[in-house]
Design an enzyme around this catalytic site. Structure first.
Site, PDB file in Angstrom:
ATOM      1  N   HIS A 110       0.953  -1.214  -0.026  1.00  0.00           N
ATOM      2  CA  HIS A 110      -0.201  -0.015   0.045  1.00  0.00           C
ATOM      3  C   HIS A 110       0.661   1.253   0.042  1.00  0.00           C
ATOM      4  CE1 HIS A 110      -0.580   0.606   4.623  1.00  0.00           C
ATOM      5  NE2 HIS A 110       0.755   0.512   4.447  1.00  0.00           N
ATOM      6  N   GLU A 119      -3.326  -6.790   3.833  1.00  0.00           N
ATOM      7  CA  GLU A 119      -3.456  -5.706   3.523  1.00  0.00           C
ATOM      8  C   GLU A 119      -5.093  -5.278   3.696  1.00  0.00           C
ATOM      9  OE1 GLU A 119      -1.461  -2.772   2.322  1.00  0.00           O
ATOM     10  OE2 GLU A 119       0.320  -3.644   1.708  1.00  0.00           O
ATOM     11  N   GLU A 143      -4.715   2.587  -0.658  1.00  0.00           N
ATOM     12  CA  GLU A 143      -5.602   1.277  -0.180  1.00  0.00           C
ATOM     13  C   GLU A 143      -6.147   0.616  -1.667  1.00  0.00           C
ATOM     14  OE1 GLU A 143      -4.807   0.074   2.563  1.00  0.00           O
ATOM     15  OE2 GLU A 143      -3.541   1.673   2.732  1.00  0.00           O
TER      16      GLU A 143
HETATM   17  C1  LIG Z   1       4.470   0.331   6.443  1.00  0.00           C
HETATM   18  S1  LIG Z   1       5.808  -0.711   7.038  1.00  0.00           S
HETATM   19  C2  LIG Z   1       5.374  -2.031   7.427  1.00  0.00           C
HETATM   20  C3  LIG Z   1       6.027  -2.860   8.232  1.00  0.00           C
HETATM   21  C4  LIG Z   1       5.589  -4.265   8.753  1.00  0.00           C
HETATM   22  N1  LIG Z   1       5.486  -5.257   7.749  1.00  0.00           N
HETATM   23  C5  LIG Z   1       4.433  -4.205   9.433  1.00  0.00           C
HETATM   24  O1  LIG Z   1       3.478  -4.158   9.181  1.00  0.00           O
HETATM   25  O2  LIG Z   1       4.673  -3.893  10.764  1.00  0.00           O
HETATM   26  C6  LIG Z   1       6.675  -0.823   5.496  1.00  0.00           C
HETATM   27  C7  LIG Z   1       8.047  -1.268   5.525  1.00  0.00           C
HETATM   28  O3  LIG Z   1       8.742  -1.532   4.209  1.00  0.00           O
HETATM   29  C8  LIG Z   1       9.920  -1.311   4.405  1.00  0.00           C
HETATM   30  N2  LIG Z   1      10.953  -0.772   3.119  1.00  0.00           N
HETATM   31  C9  LIG Z   1      10.500   0.182   2.129  1.00  0.00           C
HETATM   32  N3  LIG Z   1      11.314   0.196   1.296  1.00  0.00           N
HETATM   33  C10 LIG Z   1      11.713  -1.132   0.999  1.00  0.00           C
HETATM   34  C11 LIG Z   1      12.810  -1.571   0.399  1.00  0.00           C
HETATM   35  N4  LIG Z   1      13.011  -1.311  -0.968  1.00  0.00           N
HETATM   36  N5  LIG Z   1      13.252  -2.991   0.517  1.00  0.00           N
HETATM   37  C12 LIG Z   1      12.834  -3.485   1.889  1.00  0.00           C
HETATM   38  N6  LIG Z   1      12.134  -3.195   2.547  1.00  0.00           N
HETATM   39  C13 LIG Z   1      11.330  -1.831   2.541  1.00  0.00           C
HETATM   40  C14 LIG Z   1      10.118   0.066   5.434  1.00  0.00           C
HETATM   41  O4  LIG Z   1      11.280   0.077   5.895  1.00  0.00           O
HETATM   42  C15 LIG Z   1       9.395  -0.495   6.382  1.00  0.00           C
HETATM   43  O5  LIG Z   1       9.496  -0.972   7.393  1.00  0.00           O
END
Ligand SMILES: C[S@@+](CC[C@H](N)C(=O)[O-])C[C@H]1O[C@@H](n2cnc3c(N)ncnc32)[C@H](O)[C@@H]1O
Length: 356
Positions: free
Chosen positions: A261, A290, A322
């Protein structure tokens, strides 16, 4: 004049409608107050003070002294929070307060804690982009977060460890709720799954809870290096840093919880294809956790939360959103999966299972 259903209103109904509007608009004039006062209560540690007092009742004098503030100010804050049914107050005599299930969500620790989530969403950094929401609506390429901070939320987090910690703790709040809903509502999704990679797994909270509930699973919590390098250790969960747009570590199942999302359709297809490459062709699966907009009846209270979350995506990400079932179907088919199932949970999210 027409009512909301297109029906012509009588003079009496029109007056009633206008009277309701005159009251209803105040919810938006002072919409920020609820969040601000709850954030203040978290910062003062009001829920902790009551919890340490056995959950209450606790007199105004004792509560004020425990949080180190003047009783007159604490009284006003508590009057508001009691009115909102967050805390309760004894019915008679001078006020004494006690905890409710809702006020326990303001505790900084514990299974139902949402404190870090309030502190992140209520931080200056998270609120600033909202001032440019209309700019983002006028120009889809103008990210409100980037206009406010000069970079996207993940780069901002990488450069500001304090905020990265707050974001990870905020996400962990929801992870606790979502994993509990999966464990109670759809545990069979992990039947026969020996290893799981949680893509964008944050500080590993979700996997820690999953391996506890499903002890046969070994987990890889995969995230950007600035997140994994400070994530707490846990048995049967390995933290691996990397970029999901380049490669995802191999496992029987890849979980994507509240990750897609954050991204536009093209980026989601790239990530889903990387996940598909990471799982075995026959028995592998990708498990998306999601929201599905419009999935449940409109009077479902969580539908309002899903729609608010969509606004958060608009304010905090470039192209994130979303998605409806149709939009999910489009993404999944574009990414080359053969079939999928959608499994609603008692939560904001559903579980969408994709098969290669
Ligand atoms: C909204 S958070 C969700 C965290 C976890 N899945 C949760 O629901 O508690 C999105 C996660 O995606 C990670 N993220 C963003 N870009 C990324 C990338 N290119 N590769 C790996 N992770 C990434 C962020 O660091 C973050 O921890």
């Amino acid at each position: 004049m027409e009512g909301t259903q297109g029906k012509i209103l009588s003079e009496e109904e029109k007056q009633e409608d206008e009277a309701k509007a005159a009251v209803g608009i105040w919810k938006y004039v002072f919409g920020f107050v609820g969040m601000a006062v709850v954030k203040c209560a978290i910062e003062l540690g009001i829920a902790e003070a009551l919890e340490e007092h056995g959950g209450g009742p606790m007199t105004l004098a004792d509560l004020s002294s425990a949080v180190g503030c003047r009783p007159a100010s604490v009284f006003r804050i508590m009057r508001f929070l009691v009115h909102r049914r967050i805390f309760k107050q004894t019915a008679q005599g001078s006020p004494a307060y006690y905890q409710t299930s809702l006020s326990r969500c303001l505790l900084k620790q514990g299974a139902s804690s949402m404190a870090a989530f309030v502190l992140w969403e209520g931080s200056r950094q998270a609120l600033e982009p909202w001032h440019n929401l209309s700019g983002r609506v006028r120009d889809e390429d103008a990210s409100a977060f980037e206009a406010a901070h000069g970079k996207d939320v993940w780069r901002y987090a990488a450069e500001n460890p304090g905020h990265s910690k707050l974001i990870n703790e905020a996400m962990a709040c929801d992870a606790r709720v979502a994993v509990a809903a999966i464990v109670s509502g759809f545990p069979e999704v992990f039947d026969g799954v020996g290893s799981v990679v949680d893509v964008g797994g944050g500080d590993g909270t979700a996997l820690r809870l999953l391996v506890k509930a499903f002890p046969w699973i070994r987990g890889i919590s995969f995230d950007l290096p600035h997140v994994t390098s400070v994530a707490p250790d846990c048995d049967r969960v390995k933290h691996v840093g990397g970029n999901m747009f380049e490669k995802v570590p191999n496992a029987d199942a890849a979980v994507l919880m509240w990750v897609l999302h954050d991204w536009g359709d093209d980026e989601c297809v790239q990530v889903l294809q990387k996940c598909r490459e990471a799982i075995p062709g026959g028995k592998g699966k990708v498990i998306i956790v999601e929201a599905v907009i419009g999935e449940k009846k409109e009077d479902d209270e969580l539908e309002d939360v899903r729609l608010m979350l969509d606004m958060v995506m608009m304010a905090h990400t470039g192209k994130g959103k979303e998605r409806t079932l149709e939009e999910w179907k489009h993404l999944i088919m574009e990414s080359g999966f053969s079939r999928f199932t959608v499994n609603p949970l008692h939560a904001v999210q559903s579980v969408i299972v994709l098969y290669p």
